[in-house]
Design an enzyme around this catalytic site. Structure first.
Site, mmCIF file in Angstrom:
data_model
loop_
_atom_site.group_PDB
_atom_site.id
_atom_site.type_symbol
_atom_site.label_atom_id
_atom_site.label_comp_id
_atom_site.label_asym_id
_atom_site.label_seq_id
_atom_site.Cartn_x
_atom_site.Cartn_y
_atom_site.Cartn_z
ATOM 1 N N SER A 68 0.803 -1.227 0.000
ATOM 2 C CA SER A 68 0.000 0.000 0.000
ATOM 3 C C SER A 68 0.839 1.281 0.000
ATOM 4 O O SER A 68 0.797 2.074 0.938
ATOM 5 C CB SER A 68 -0.951 0.000 1.209
ATOM 6 N N LEU A 69 1.587 1.487 -1.082
ATOM 7 C CA LEU A 69 2.397 2.697 -1.184
ATOM 8 C C LEU A 69 1.535 3.958 -1.228
ATOM 9 O O LEU A 69 1.968 5.020 -0.781
ATOM 10 C CB LEU A 69 3.274 2.643 -2.438
ATOM 11 N N ALA A 121 6.445 -3.065 -5.834
ATOM 12 C CA ALA A 121 5.631 -1.929 -5.403
ATOM 13 C C ALA A 121 4.157 -2.246 -5.574
ATOM 14 O O ALA A 121 3.733 -2.708 -6.638
ATOM 15 C CB ALA A 121 5.993 -0.682 -6.209
ATOM 16 N N GLU A 122 3.387 -1.999 -4.522
ATOM 17 C CA GLU A 122 1.929 -2.106 -4.611
ATOM 18 C C GLU A 122 1.346 -0.704 -4.482
ATOM 19 O O GLU A 122 1.313 -0.129 -3.400
ATOM 20 C CB GLU A 122 1.379 -3.001 -3.497
ATOM 21 N N ASP A 123 0.938 -0.142 -5.594
ATOM 22 C CA ASP A 123 0.433 1.229 -5.604
ATOM 23 C C ASP A 123 -0.779 1.305 -6.513
ATOM 24 O O ASP A 123 -0.665 1.121 -7.732
ATOM 25 C CB ASP A 123 1.523 2.197 -6.083
#
Length: 898
Positions: A556-557, A608-610
């Protein structure tokens, strides 16, 4: 279905961007981005490697690092001109330089910044003691309390002269081992003991005095070392040279000592009559490299000094082994002791679980949570046996939660997961395991996302040694191990977490509204604080070093990048990525994290999770990117869920499927995209798995059951195959979803009377022949296709055909032709699509085969189809039979054209 293509190299023409006369696009303007340029359409006969876009030449690579830095390179590569975002990237680049300068005022380098775990927390010192260091700038007093000292807040406290409290708010507590009855203390306090390595060796019986005397006789020249005779003689002589025979005797008499430059100028003035050779060894502003051996002019002595090594061997000879220590001392803090840190604050006394604790009991019945001192004896500590697996070119990731991985309604342990789940994952054909919920958290129902103790594995599943065994066994099976790391927020608990840790509200987190997540009730880190950076960056390095983790999935970036925590409407305008709601400090942290991790661990993988697809997630940090290796496409699972829940089968839009799966235009490296059909959030957060949607309401013996099961099975396979083959070089699946797990995940909460009935996986469903075992077989063959034929690592797909009316999608990826018919009722006897290579095509994977739960209309071993050349258009196409809701990819072989 499988097609074998037999062809010769002269039938491999390249398609230009406009070679689509026979391919139907429902809304052509929307699909211009699907027409990939010729650089992706290389002939199969070409053997020369193609230079990648923006790849620096050898001449460019030899330029200085500063010249290679391009703060707005991410926009240049994307071909975007946006003044506000360009200026933001330049300012961010300058802020990164300023942040590093701030860091280097306190740390020698970035590696030291990320090695705080080597000093902070509880550590065994070789000098028969344990050192404890904690950061609590708001506290007035610090002590370690536990069952080893009857929870006394005065016995083991920070003392004056032992870094009781420094300018940065660090406390230092020394816990001395206890001398056993009848034993005498060591002659010198700095007598070292070898606690860990060769714990039963090193007890030579040589005293410190004997070792020093041998060093004098065998190593030092006469007069070189006077330490044994008088340890203060050298210091006294030096003091007398600086201050004279009648120098100051107290601190008050000493007064302030001038700075080095002033003293050097005075020294030069005093010796101004000396020749230049007198100053030739001065190092201040000399600009020369000084070889210390040049000071000795005698060639014989020079050669002798050059051969000498530091006399460490004599010192190590004095170290005693672990058995000698146990005979003489009892540990001040035995292995397994429970402890906390005690603070006296302006608001009163507090007891907290140390921020750097490596093993924690978050739920002690009737008592406050506590840390556990984890220092097993060497014979009980885990010994690593396997090396890290080689990083594959494509990732097939199996996402797991250890606690719910078992069949029984209970919390599964690390050991059970190691023995049962890891071999199963290997058998399925996946090459990486991604674990979430491993880091310690107080509330099990949060699935591990409200982390309380960043450095501790969850005690629910076992011990740190158990988790090391899990990682080591995975490596032995050739599986990479990724850890879902939550640095975007922290639990708001005060009894166990970091909130209100030192009695203040701004130790690790922002104050006021900025310090609280708008919707999740969690705390937000203060990424601009160097001490917070040390805590978080060291945490990443800790997991990589202590537990040999191969990569991190940054959760959750969007929660950390934006002050609105990502809960805002995004239209894709670049202004939204550089406005006043963007937290630049959080971006700098991510850049530092990627730079440091890849420098310390070159083969590590960061994901990355964005949900907002911040521009340049996987671009190099020197080019204005954030430096990740992969990023997840969160839109894909949302699209499939929306289709299954809200859209009739015959109204699914093929154009939307392709545009969603191809990726976001703001990410230059779409081959670094991780796609998944469904994620664990859908079933854990009150939603449903696809299996529950497709099979959950079917009555087994109803008249329509067969047709409904066929529909569900067909869609389940189609969704997974197109998702895994049309995107980047990585695919992810949550455990159980590969066979259509029909039950959602529900963690124990008050709403379900804290039941574990749905906090497990129904592995029993795949033991019998039926829909679930059929889907499992298909998933195995789908993974095998990538494993043997390297489908996902063959570059990006070339999409030829997208038709919303016929509901057919066709594309090529390397030598493979993929064709999907999503129409619920229409079959096509001869459906023509373009191909790039001439020859015969044979089916190699057909979702409609009976062994996968299909009808088996087309026989793979009997079906061959030859490409045809259109005379006028000079293009190639193939006509194939497509039954409703079916698909097949095809492969060609380079043999003579038949």
């Amino acid at each position: 279905m499988f097609f074998t293509l037999t062809a010769s190299p002269q039938y491999f023409p390249l398609l230009s961007n406009n070679s689509y006369p026979n391919f139907h696009f429902k809304n052509k303007p929307q699909f211009q981005k699907l027409k990939l340029s010729n650089k992706w359409r290389c002939s199969a006969s070409s053997k020369q490697p193609r230079k990648q876009q923006n790849q620096p030449s050898k001449k460019e690579e030899s330029s200085t690092s500063e010249k290679r830095n391009d703060p707005i390179g991410v926009l240049t590569r994307l071909g975007i001109t946006h003044k506000a975002f360009s200026q933001f990237l330049r300012e961010r680049h300058k802020a990164l330089k300023d942040r590093k300068e701030e860091i280097f005022e306190r740390y020698m380098n970035l590696k030291e910044l990320a090695s705080g775990h080597e000093l902070m927390g509880m550590h065994r010192n070789p000098q028969h003691r344990i050192d404890f260091m904690e950061w609590a700038p708001g506290a007035r007093y610090c002590a370690v309390v536990g069952d080893f000292n009857d929870w006394s807040p005065t016995e083991n406290s920070a003392k004056e002269g032992h870094l009781g409290h420094d300018d940065y708010g660090y406390w230092f507590v020394i816990l001395d081992d206890k001398l056993r009855d009848g034993e005498e203390a060591d002659d010198l306090y700095f007598q070292q003991y070898n606690y860990v390595d060769d714990y039963d060796k090193g007890d030579s019986g040589v005293t410190v005095h004997e070792a020093f005397q041998r060093a004098n006789d065998e190593y030092w020249e006469p007069g070189e070392d006077r330490y044994v005779k008088n340890r203060f003689e050298m210091a006294s002589k030096l003091y007398e040279q600086i201050f004279g025979p009648n120098g100051p005797q107290t601190m008050e008499e000493l007064e302030d000592i001038p700075d080095a430059e002033t003293r050097y100028k005075a020294y030069k003035e005093k010796h101004k009559d000396k020749p230049p050779e007198f100053f030739r060894y001065d190092v201040i502003d000399s600009g020369k490299d000084i070889d210390i051996f040049d000071v000795v002019t005698d060639p014989v002595s020079q050669e002798k000094f050059r051969k000498k090594k530091p006399p460490l061997a004599y010192w190590f000879e004095t170290r005693k082994g672990r058995k000698a220590w146990l005979k003489k001392y009892t540990p001040c803090l035995p292995h397994g002791s429970k402890y906390r840190v005690f603070f006296n604050t302006p608001e009163g006394p507090l007891e907290r679980v140390p921020a750097w604790a490596t093993y924690v009991l978050p739920e002690v019945e009737g008592n406050q949570p506590c840390a556990v001192h984890w220092e097993p004896p060497p014979e009980s500590s885990y010994k690593w046996r396997n090396n890290h697996p080689k990083v594959p070119k494509s990732l097939r990731i199996y996402e797991c939660h250890v606690g719910i991985s078992g069949l029984e309604p209970k919390i599964t342990s690390f050991n059970d997961f190691t023995e049962k789940s890891l071999p199963f994952i290997k058998e399925l054909g996946y090459n990486a395991v991604q674990l979430f919920g491993v880091v310690e958290h107080k509330d099990y129902f949060t699935a591990g996302y409200r982390v309380t103790n960043m450095y501790a594995v969850s005690s629910r599943y076992g011990t740190p040694e158990d988790f090391k065994r899990l990682v080591d066994e995975a490596h032995g099976l050739g599986l990479l191990v990724f850890l879902d790391i939550v640095h975007s927020y922290s639990a708001a608990d005060e009894m166990i977490g970091l909130s209100h840790f030192d009695g203040t509200n701004d130790c690790y987190f922002h104050t006021g509204k900025r310090g609280h997540h708008k919707y999740w009730g969690t705390r937000m880190f203060k990424y601009g604080d160097v001490d917070v950076l040390q805590y978080l960056l060291s945490n990443l390095n800790w997991w990589a070093e202590e537990y040999q983790i191969d990569g991190f999935h940054f959760h959750s970036l969007s929660s950390m990048i934006y002050t609105h925590n990502g809960f805002a409407t995004f239209t894709g305008e670049l202004e939204e990525y550089c406005n006043r709601y963007v937290d630049r400090d959080a971006l700098l942290y991510l850049i530092l994290a990627n730079d440091i991790l890849h420098a310390l661990h070159p083969n590590i993988i960061t994901i990355a999770e964005d949900a907002t697809y911040y521009p340049g997630l996987c671009m190099p940090t020197s080019q204005g990117g954030l430096g990740f290796d992969y990023y997840t496409n969160l839109s894909a699972s949302e699209m499939w869920l929306s289709f299954l829940d809200n859209v009739p089968d015959n109204e699914w839009k093929m154009s939307k499927i392709v545009t969603t799966l191809i990726g976001n235009k703001l990410q230059a490296d779409t081959d670094k995209m991780i796609l998944y059909a469904e994620n664990h959030h859908q079933s854990i957060s009150g939603g449903q798995s696809f299996g529950e949607i497709l099979f959950g309401n079917i009555e087994e013996h109803s008249p329509e059951a067969t047709e409904l099961l066929l529909r569900g099975s067909s869609l389940h396979k189609l969704i997974r195959l197109i998702t895994s083959t049309i995107g980047g070089r990585a695919y992810l699946n949550f455990m159980g979803n590969e066979f259509g797990h029909p039950k959602k995940v529900e963690f124990p909460t008050a709403s379900n009377n804290f039941s574990l009935e749905l906090a497990n996986r129904r592995w029993d469903l795949i033991t019998d022949k039926g829909i679930y075992s059929d889907l499992l077989s298909f998933d195995k063959d789908m993974m095998k296709l990538d494993q043997t034929e390297r489908v996902m690592s063959r570059g990006l797909p070339s999409v030829h055909h997208v038709n919303d009316d016929t509901m057919v999608i066709s594309y090529m990826r390397g030598p493979f032709l993929f064709m999907f018919n999503f129409h619920p009722t229409n079959s096509y006897e001869k459906y023509s699509v373009g191909v790039e290579e001439a020859g015969e095509y044979q089916i190699i994977l057909n979702t409609d085969e009976k062994k996968y739960g299909g009808r088996g209309i087309l026989k793979s071993e009997q079906y061959l189809q030859r490409s045809i050349r259109k005379r006028l258009a000079l293009t190639l196409f193939i006509s194939v039979a497509l039954s409703e809701r079916s698909t097949f990819p095809s492969i060609y072989w380079f043999t003579a054209f038949c």
